[in-house]
Scaffold this motif. Structure first.
Motif, PDB file in Angstrom:
ATOM      1  N   HIS A 280       0.876  -1.164   0.000  1.00 13.19           N
ATOM      2  CA  HIS A 280       0.000   0.000   0.000  1.00 13.19           C
ATOM      3  C   HIS A 280       0.922   1.225   0.000  1.00 13.19           C
ATOM      4  CE1 HIS A 280      -2.416  -3.195   1.800  1.00 13.19           C
ATOM      5  NE2 HIS A 280      -3.478  -2.539   1.378  1.00 13.19           N
ATOM      6  N   GLY A 281       0.665   2.175  -0.851  1.00 12.23           N
ATOM      7  CA  GLY A 281       1.516   3.364  -0.896  1.00 12.23           C
ATOM      8  C   GLY A 281       2.906   3.041  -1.407  1.00 12.23           C
ATOM      9  N   LYS A 282       3.867   3.844  -1.000  1.00 10.94           N
ATOM     10  CA  LYS A 282       5.224   3.761  -1.550  1.00 10.94           C
ATOM     11  C   LYS A 282       6.195   2.936  -0.707  1.00 10.94           C
ATOM     12  CE  LYS A 282       4.804   8.203  -3.881  1.00 10.94           C
ATOM     13  NZ  LYS A 282       5.365   9.547  -4.032  1.00 10.94           N
ATOM     14  N   LEU A 283       5.674   2.109   0.187  1.00  9.44           N
ATOM     15  CA  LEU A 283       6.556   1.302   1.030  1.00  9.44           C
ATOM     16  C   LEU A 283       7.444   0.382   0.194  1.00  9.44           C
ATOM     17  CD1 LEU A 283       7.450   0.449   3.882  1.00  9.44           C
ATOM     18  CD2 LEU A 283       5.659  -1.296   3.797  1.00  9.44           C
ATOM     19  N   ALA A 284       6.886  -0.265  -0.817  1.00  9.44           N
ATOM     20  CA  ALA A 284       7.668  -1.210  -1.633  1.00  9.44           C
ATOM     21  C   ALA A 284       8.850  -0.524  -2.309  1.00  9.44           C
ATOM     22  CB  ALA A 284       6.764  -1.881  -2.671  1.00  9.44           C
ATOM     23  N   SER A 285       8.611   0.592  -2.974  1.00 10.05           N
ATOM     24  CA  SER A 285       9.723   1.280  -3.639  1.00 10.05           C
ATOM     25  C   SER A 285      10.681   1.868  -2.616  1.00 10.05           C
ATOM     26  CB  SER A 285       9.217   2.351  -4.611  1.00 10.05           C
ATOM     27  OG  SER A 285       8.437   3.308  -3.941  1.00 10.05           O
ATOM     28  N   GLY A 286      10.184   2.282  -1.464  1.00  5.40           N
ATOM     29  CA  GLY A 286      11.047   2.770  -0.394  1.00  5.40           C
ATOM     30  C   GLY A 286      11.948   1.671   0.152  1.00  5.40           C
ATOM     31  N   MET A 287      11.389   0.485   0.315  1.00  3.09           N
ATOM     32  CA  MET A 287      12.181  -0.666   0.778  1.00  3.09           C
ATOM     33  C   MET A 287      13.280  -0.994  -0.221  1.00  3.09           C
ATOM     34  SD  MET A 287      11.547  -2.267   3.640  1.00  3.09           S
ATOM     35  CE  MET A 287      10.289  -2.171   4.874  1.00  3.09           C
ATOM     36  N   LEU A 288      12.917  -1.020  -1.499  1.00  3.27           N
ATOM     37  CA  LEU A 288      13.919  -1.315  -2.519  1.00  3.27           C
ATOM     38  C   LEU A 288      15.003  -0.239  -2.532  1.00  3.27           C
ATOM     39  CD1 LEU A 288      14.974  -3.136  -4.736  1.00  3.27           C
ATOM     40  CD2 LEU A 288      13.471  -1.935  -6.350  1.00  3.27           C
ATOM     41  N   ASN A 289      14.596   1.014  -2.400  1.00  2.29           N
ATOM     42  CA  ASN A 289      15.550   2.113  -2.354  1.00  2.29           C
ATOM     43  C   ASN A 289      16.509   1.949  -1.174  1.00  2.29           C
ATOM     44  OD1 ASN A 289      16.189   5.039  -1.210  1.00  2.29           O
ATOM     45  ND2 ASN A 289      16.019   5.154  -3.430  1.00  2.29           N
ATOM     46  N   SER A 290      15.983   1.625   0.001  1.00  3.17           N
ATOM     47  CA  SER A 290      16.827   1.431   1.181  1.00  3.17           C
ATOM     48  C   SER A 290      17.747   0.234   1.010  1.00  3.17           C
ATOM     49  CB  SER A 290      15.956   1.239   2.432  1.00  3.17           C
ATOM     50  OG  SER A 290      15.256   2.421   2.720  1.00  3.17           O
ATOM     51  N   PHE A 291      17.218  -0.851   0.464  1.00  2.62           N
ATOM     52  CA  PHE A 291      18.042  -2.035   0.218  1.00  2.62           C
ATOM     53  C   PHE A 291      19.200  -1.687  -0.709  1.00  2.62           C
ATOM     54  CE2 PHE A 291      19.190  -5.439  -2.665  1.00  2.62           C
ATOM     55  CZ  PHE A 291      19.685  -6.372  -1.769  1.00  2.62           C
ATOM     56  N   GLU A 292      18.907  -0.990  -1.810  1.00  2.75           N
ATOM     57  CA  GLU A 292      19.948  -0.643  -2.779  1.00  2.75           C
ATOM     58  C   GLU A 292      20.969   0.314  -2.185  1.00  2.75           C
ATOM     59  OE1 GLU A 292      17.547   0.644  -6.093  1.00  2.75           O
ATOM     60  OE2 GLU A 292      17.518  -1.385  -6.949  1.00  2.75           O
ATOM     61  N   LEU A 293      20.551   1.186  -1.286  1.00  2.00           N
ATOM     62  CA  LEU A 293      21.467   2.092  -0.617  1.00  2.00           C
ATOM     63  C   LEU A 293      22.463   1.314   0.244  1.00  2.00           C
ATOM     64  CD1 LEU A 293      22.080   5.129   0.032  1.00  2.00           C
ATOM     65  CD2 LEU A 293      20.631   4.810   2.037  1.00  2.00           C
ATOM     66  N   ILE A 294      21.981   0.270   0.900  1.00  2.00           N
ATOM     67  CA  ILE A 294      22.815  -0.525   1.797  1.00  2.00           C
ATOM     68  C   ILE A 294      23.617  -1.583   1.043  1.00  2.00           C
ATOM     69  CG2 ILE A 294      22.734  -2.186   3.721  1.00  2.00           C
ATOM     70  CD1 ILE A 294      20.200  -0.600   4.682  1.00  2.00           C
ATOM     71  N   CYS A 295      22.983  -2.266   0.097  1.00  2.00           N
ATOM     72  CA  CYS A 295      23.591  -3.444  -0.527  1.00  2.00           C
ATOM     73  C   CYS A 295      23.907  -3.304  -2.011  1.00  2.00           C
ATOM     74  CB  CYS A 295      22.665  -4.649  -0.357  1.00  2.00           C
ATOM     75  SG  CYS A 295      22.367  -5.083   1.357  1.00  2.00           S
ATOM     76  N   GLY A 296      23.469  -2.248  -2.641  1.00  2.00           N
ATOM     77  CA  GLY A 296      23.661  -2.112  -4.081  1.00  2.00           C
ATOM     78  C   GLY A 296      22.448  -2.592  -4.848  1.00  2.00           C
ATOM     79  N   GLY A 297      22.482  -2.433  -6.152  1.00  2.00           N
ATOM     80  CA  GLY A 297      21.338  -2.766  -6.998  1.00  2.00           C
ATOM     81  C   GLY A 297      21.100  -4.257  -7.138  1.00  2.00           C
ATOM     82  N   HIS A 298      19.914  -4.593  -7.587  1.00  2.00           N
ATOM     83  CA  HIS A 298      19.539  -5.987  -7.803  1.00  2.00           C
ATOM     84  C   HIS A 298      18.578  -6.030  -8.977  1.00  2.00           C
ATOM     85  CE1 HIS A 298      18.521 -10.120  -6.884  1.00  2.00           C
ATOM     86  NE2 HIS A 298      19.426 -10.109  -5.938  1.00  2.00           N
ATOM     87  N   GLN A 299      18.966  -6.691 -10.065  1.00  2.00           N
ATOM     88  CA  GLN A 299      18.186  -6.647 -11.299  1.00  2.00           C
ATOM     89  C   GLN A 299      16.918  -7.475 -11.294  1.00  2.00           C
ATOM     90  OE1 GLN A 299      21.679  -7.841 -12.675  1.00  2.00           O
ATOM     91  NE2 GLN A 299      22.479  -5.811 -13.079  1.00  2.00           N
ATOM     92  N   THR A 300      16.790  -8.434 -10.416  1.00  2.00           N
ATOM     93  CA  THR A 300      15.628  -9.322 -10.471  1.00  2.00           C
ATOM     94  C   THR A 300      14.475  -8.858  -9.582  1.00  2.00           C
ATOM     95  OG1 THR A 300      16.435 -10.762  -8.710  1.00  2.00           O
ATOM     96  CG2 THR A 300      17.096 -11.308 -10.972  1.00  2.00           C
TER      97      THR A 300
END
Length: 141
Positions: free
Chosen positions: A10-30
């Motif tokens: 609901h809302g932007k939590l999913a994209s926020g989670m991905l953004n935080s993950f990528e900030l900590i661990c780097g990108g993920h293509q899948t």
């Protein structure tokens, strides 16, 4: 078989989670996200059908924000599909642990891996006041 991961909320939590993950661990293509109900025109059924169609030849892991919520319930309707895994209760510690292991996990081990990570990620939820008190008491001895 190719594997794809969807974060849906609901809302932007999913994209926020991905953004935080990528900030900590780097990108993920899948990984892709589905941020729901951002506009009045949003059609959850249509979006989920599109995602399922686009990923019908892939192993699909969907992580939603809230068990029993509309987003999770819509993905629940696909539980009969093979090579499909649905997790509710998305949080960053789970996502980091899962995403850093998923590339190394064989398809036949996904379910076991998901269950193990879910159990270990529960320990990351802490009431800090008690945790600090316990550490202080242990330091006194």
């Amino acid at each position: 078989m190719e594997r794809h991961i969807i974060l849906a909320s609901h809302g932007k939590l999913a994209s926020g989670m991905l953004n935080s993950f990528e900030l900590i661990c780097g990108g993920h293509q899948t990984v892709s996200t589905l941020d729901c109900y951002l506009t009045e025109e949003f059609d959850l059924d249509k979006e989920v059908r599109r995602i399922m169609k686009e990923n019908e030849d892939k192993e699909l892991i969907v992580i939603t924000d809230l068990f029993g919520g509309s987003v999770n319930n819509e993905f629940l309707t696909y539980m009969g599909r093979t090579d499909y895994y649905l997790v509710a209760g998305m949080n960053l510690p789970f996502l980091i642990e899962f995403m850093t292991q998923v590339a190394f996990v064989k398809s036949e081990e996904i379910e076991t891996t998901l269950k193990a990570i879910l159990n270990s990620s529960k320990e990351t939820i802490q009431y800090c006041n008690d945790a600090i008190q316990k550490d202080l008491i242990e330091e006194e001895f």
